[in-house]
Design a protein around this motif. Structure first.
Motif, PDB file in Angstrom:
ATOM      1  N   ASP A 172     -14.202 -11.465  -6.236  1.00  0.00           N
ATOM      2  CA  ASP A 172     -13.715 -11.317  -4.856  1.00  0.00           C
ATOM      3  C   ASP A 172     -14.888 -10.867  -3.989  1.00  0.00           C
ATOM      4  OD1 ASP A 172     -10.829  -9.726  -3.367  1.00  0.00           O
ATOM      5  OD2 ASP A 172     -12.773 -10.127  -2.456  1.00  0.00           O
ATOM      6  N   PHE A 183     -16.008  -4.961   3.355  1.00  0.00           N
ATOM      7  CA  PHE A 183     -16.471  -3.772   2.613  1.00  0.00           C
ATOM      8  C   PHE A 183     -17.977  -3.645   2.776  1.00  0.00           C
ATOM      9  CE2 PHE A 183     -12.847  -2.010   0.294  1.00  0.00           C
ATOM     10  CZ  PHE A 183     -11.904  -3.001   0.539  1.00  0.00           C
ATOM     11  N   HIS A 240      -0.746  -9.240   3.465  1.00  0.00           N
ATOM     12  CA  HIS A 240       0.363  -8.315   3.746  1.00  0.00           C
ATOM     13  C   HIS A 240       1.632  -9.079   4.078  1.00  0.00           C
ATOM     14  CE1 HIS A 240      -3.407  -6.208   4.599  1.00  0.00           C
ATOM     15  NE2 HIS A 240      -2.781  -5.137   4.173  1.00  0.00           N
ATOM     16  N   ASN A 266       0.848  -1.197   0.000  1.00  0.00           N
ATOM     17  CA  ASN A 266       0.000   0.000   0.000  1.00  0.00           C
ATOM     18  C   ASN A 266       0.877   1.237   0.000  1.00  0.00           C
ATOM     19  OD1 ASN A 266      -2.660  -1.113   0.054  1.00  0.00           O
ATOM     20  ND2 ASN A 266      -2.297  -1.767   2.166  1.00  0.00           N
ATOM     21  N   ASN A 289      -7.017  -4.512 -10.272  1.00  0.00           N
ATOM     22  CA  ASN A 289      -7.742  -4.929  -9.086  1.00  0.00           C
ATOM     23  C   ASN A 289      -8.657  -3.787  -8.674  1.00  0.00           C
ATOM     24  OD1 ASN A 289      -8.638  -5.918  -6.654  1.00  0.00           O
ATOM     25  ND2 ASN A 289      -6.768  -5.434  -5.542  1.00  0.00           N
ATOM     26  N   ASP A 345      -4.180  -1.733  -7.615  1.00  0.00           N
ATOM     27  CA  ASP A 345      -5.399  -1.682  -6.807  1.00  0.00           C
ATOM     28  C   ASP A 345      -5.975  -0.277  -6.952  1.00  0.00           C
ATOM     29  OD1 ASP A 345      -6.133  -2.680  -3.329  1.00  0.00           O
ATOM     30  OD2 ASP A 345      -7.378  -1.709  -4.872  1.00  0.00           O
ATOM     31  N   ARG A 402      -5.049 -12.390  -0.912  1.00  0.00           N
ATOM     32  CA  ARG A 402      -4.369 -11.089  -0.907  1.00  0.00           C
ATOM     33  C   ARG A 402      -3.914 -10.809   0.517  1.00  0.00           C
ATOM     34  NH1 ARG A 402      -5.584  -6.010   0.440  1.00  0.00           N
ATOM     35  NH2 ARG A 402      -4.673  -4.291  -0.788  1.00  0.00           N
ATOM     36  N   LEU A 421     -10.653 -14.592  -5.599  1.00  0.00           N
ATOM     37  CA  LEU A 421      -9.601 -14.026  -4.756  1.00  0.00           C
ATOM     38  C   LEU A 421     -10.204 -13.714  -3.393  1.00  0.00           C
ATOM     39  CD1 LEU A 421      -6.676 -12.724  -4.555  1.00  0.00           C
ATOM     40  CD2 LEU A 421      -7.802 -10.562  -5.125  1.00  0.00           C
ATOM     41  N   MET A 480     -14.299  -6.853  -7.298  1.00  0.00           N
ATOM     42  CA  MET A 480     -14.622  -7.089  -5.899  1.00  0.00           C
ATOM     43  C   MET A 480     -16.043  -6.602  -5.596  1.00  0.00           C
ATOM     44  SD  MET A 480     -12.780  -5.721  -2.407  1.00  0.00           S
ATOM     45  CE  MET A 480     -14.063  -4.466  -2.213  1.00  0.00           C
ATOM     46  N   LYS A 530      -7.746  -8.205   8.697  1.00  0.00           N
ATOM     47  CA  LYS A 530      -8.969  -7.414   8.806  1.00  0.00           C
ATOM     48  C   LYS A 530      -9.646  -7.534  10.169  1.00  0.00           C
ATOM     49  CE  LYS A 530      -9.766  -6.646   3.938  1.00  0.00           C
ATOM     50  NZ  LYS A 530     -10.581  -6.908   2.728  1.00  0.00           N
ATOM     51  N   GLY A 546      -9.586 -11.735   0.271  1.00  0.00           N
ATOM     52  CA  GLY A 546      -8.772 -10.716   0.955  1.00  0.00           C
ATOM     53  C   GLY A 546      -9.210 -10.572   2.403  1.00  0.00           C
ATOM     54  N   PHE A 606      -5.029   0.732   6.758  1.00  0.00           N
ATOM     55  CA  PHE A 606      -5.278   0.466   8.179  1.00  0.00           C
ATOM     56  C   PHE A 606      -4.145  -0.311   8.849  1.00  0.00           C
ATOM     57  CE2 PHE A 606      -6.386  -3.995   8.991  1.00  0.00           C
ATOM     58  CZ  PHE A 606      -6.495  -4.518   7.705  1.00  0.00           C
ATOM     59  N   VAL A 624     -11.733  -2.532  -6.482  1.00  0.00           N
ATOM     60  CA  VAL A 624     -12.594  -2.833  -5.331  1.00  0.00           C
ATOM     61  C   VAL A 624     -14.033  -2.370  -5.560  1.00  0.00           C
ATOM     62  CG1 VAL A 624     -10.713  -2.863  -3.639  1.00  0.00           C
ATOM     63  CG2 VAL A 624     -11.971  -0.730  -4.075  1.00  0.00           C
TER      64      VAL A 624
HETATM   65  N1  LIG Z   1      -9.398  -7.393  -4.407  1.00  0.00           N
HETATM   66  C1  LIG Z   1      -9.291  -6.847  -3.160  1.00  0.00           C
HETATM   67  N2  LIG Z   1      -8.642  -5.670  -3.002  1.00  0.00           N
HETATM   68  C2  LIG Z   1      -8.540  -5.105  -1.752  1.00  0.00           C
HETATM   69  N3  LIG Z   1      -7.918  -3.910  -1.599  1.00  0.00           N
HETATM   70  C3  LIG Z   1      -7.836  -3.328  -0.370  1.00  0.00           C
HETATM   71  C4  LIG Z   1      -8.373  -3.992   0.741  1.00  0.00           C
HETATM   72  C5  LIG Z   1      -8.304  -3.335   2.077  1.00  0.00           C
HETATM   73  O1  LIG Z   1      -7.264  -3.872   2.783  1.00  0.00           O
HETATM   74  P1  LIG Z   1      -5.846  -3.133   2.915  1.00  0.00           P
HETATM   75  O2  LIG Z   1      -6.144  -1.709   3.300  1.00  0.00           O
HETATM   76  O3  LIG Z   1      -5.190  -3.907   3.954  1.00  0.00           O
HETATM   77  O4  LIG Z   1      -5.137  -3.198   1.639  1.00  0.00           O
HETATM   78  N4  LIG Z   1      -8.996  -5.203   0.635  1.00  0.00           N
HETATM   79  C6  LIG Z   1      -9.095  -5.769  -0.614  1.00  0.00           C
HETATM   80  C7  LIG Z   1      -9.764  -7.034  -0.825  1.00  0.00           C
HETATM   81  O5  LIG Z   1     -10.274  -7.669   0.114  1.00  0.00           O
HETATM   82  N5  LIG Z   1      -9.829  -7.522  -2.096  1.00  0.00           N
END
Ligand SMILES: Nc1nc2ncc(COP(=O)(O)O)nc2c(=O)[nH]1
Length: 271
Positions: free
Chosen positions: A176, A181, A249, A5, A97, A78, A247, A206, A122, A212, A208, A11, A99
């Motif tokens: 996804d 979300f 970290h 990121n 990607n 992203d 997905r 996918l 997503m 979280k 993610g 976060f 969201v």
């Molecule tokens: N495809 C996809 N993209 C994403 N991008 C950001 C976050 C938020 O998490 P982060 O802030 O830790 O990146 N979650 C997703 C997710 O669940 N799926």
């Protein structure tokens, strides 16, 4: 899929990789730990975040993507913005990607259609009370579901149909469930439990879940840095369920967990 990121306020790692060199170095680490793809984002989508100007988002991600692509690293961008996706693809990004699942920017479908990039769609449904689309101001007001798995599945299939109607081959589409979300912990666990229903769509899936909040809630309010084992457990179970990708970290812990899941399923270590 390892996460980098390039933001000030994501976060769990906000601000650590704002510097392009730091972001590139982190991406190399993730690849060294086993990431097949590095997901580079320039705009935080965490609850409470605000949209950043398109130019700032673009200027954050393009230098990092260009450097990584030049080293042969597969990069997903992203972003919810067509202009950022286009710049990222020009810089060598291999995957988009999104969201918002193609709904935040009416030009995104055309940008993706004009490329050969896979498109991750997503799920992020606006809640009735949200002041406009969730992506307008990064809204996470929880929306109500009667059957979250069936409804998320149907809405994702609708998004996929729109992409296919625009000329994007179904093989390029990844779905996804969008854990967290505008979804609460109960929604997230139902979606993970119901992952086979998403797998049955025939699209690549996918997941993610990394670090979280719903994982923290499960663990008695554990802070993000303490959610790695839970994240790895989700990764192993998602692999077991046939997910295309996870997905995360921290790639090393997830790669280890997936190796265990694969050895378990094979009845032995790889020959
Ligand atoms: N495809 C996809 N993209 C994403 N991008 C950001 C976050 C938020 O998490 P982060 O802030 O830790 O990146 N979650 C997703 C997710 O669940 N799926």
């Amino acid at each position: 899929m390892g996460v980098v990121n390039v933001t000030a306020d994501s976060f769990s790692d906000g601000g650590r990789y704002l510097d392009p060199e730091a972001a590139v170095a982190r991406a190399r680490e993730l690849v060294g730990d086993g990431a097949a793809i590095v997901d580079v984002g320039g705009e935080s989508t965490r609850p409470g975040a605000h949209r950043v100007p398109a130019e700032l988002e673009r200027d954050r991600v393009v230098p990092v993507i260009a450097a990584l692509a030049a080293e042969g690293i597969a990069v997903s961008v992203d972003t919810m913005r067509a202009s950022v996706a286009a710049a990222a693809l020009d810089a060598g990004a291999a995957i988009v990607n999104d969201v918002s699942g193609g709904r935040a920017d009416p030009d995104m479908t055309r940008v993706v259609a004009d490329s050969d990039a896979p498109w991750i769609l997503m799920h992020w449904r606006p809640s009735p009370g949200a002041p406009g689309p969730v992506w307008a101001g990064i809204h996470h007001e929880i929306t109500e579901y009667d059957d979250v798995v069936a409804e998320v599945r149907d809405e994702l299939l609708h998004q996929a149909d729109a992409a296919i109607a625009a000329g994007i081959a179904r093989e390029r589409i990844v779905l996804d469930p969008g854990l967290g979300f505008a979804k609460n912990a109960a929604h997230n666990w139902a979606l993970l439990h119901g992952l086979p229903a998403l797998q049955d769509t025939g699209f690549r899936i996918l997941v993610g879940a990394s670090r979280k909040r719903f994982l923290g809630e499960l663990l008695g309010g554990r802070e993000p840095a303490g959610r790695e084992v839970a994240t790895a457990a989700v990764s192993a179970l998602a692999a077991q369920a046939g997910a295309w990708g996870v997905r995360v970290h921290d790639v090393r812990s997830t790669a280890d967990a997936i190796a265990v899941a694969q050895a378990w399923r094979r009845g032995g270590a790889p020959t």
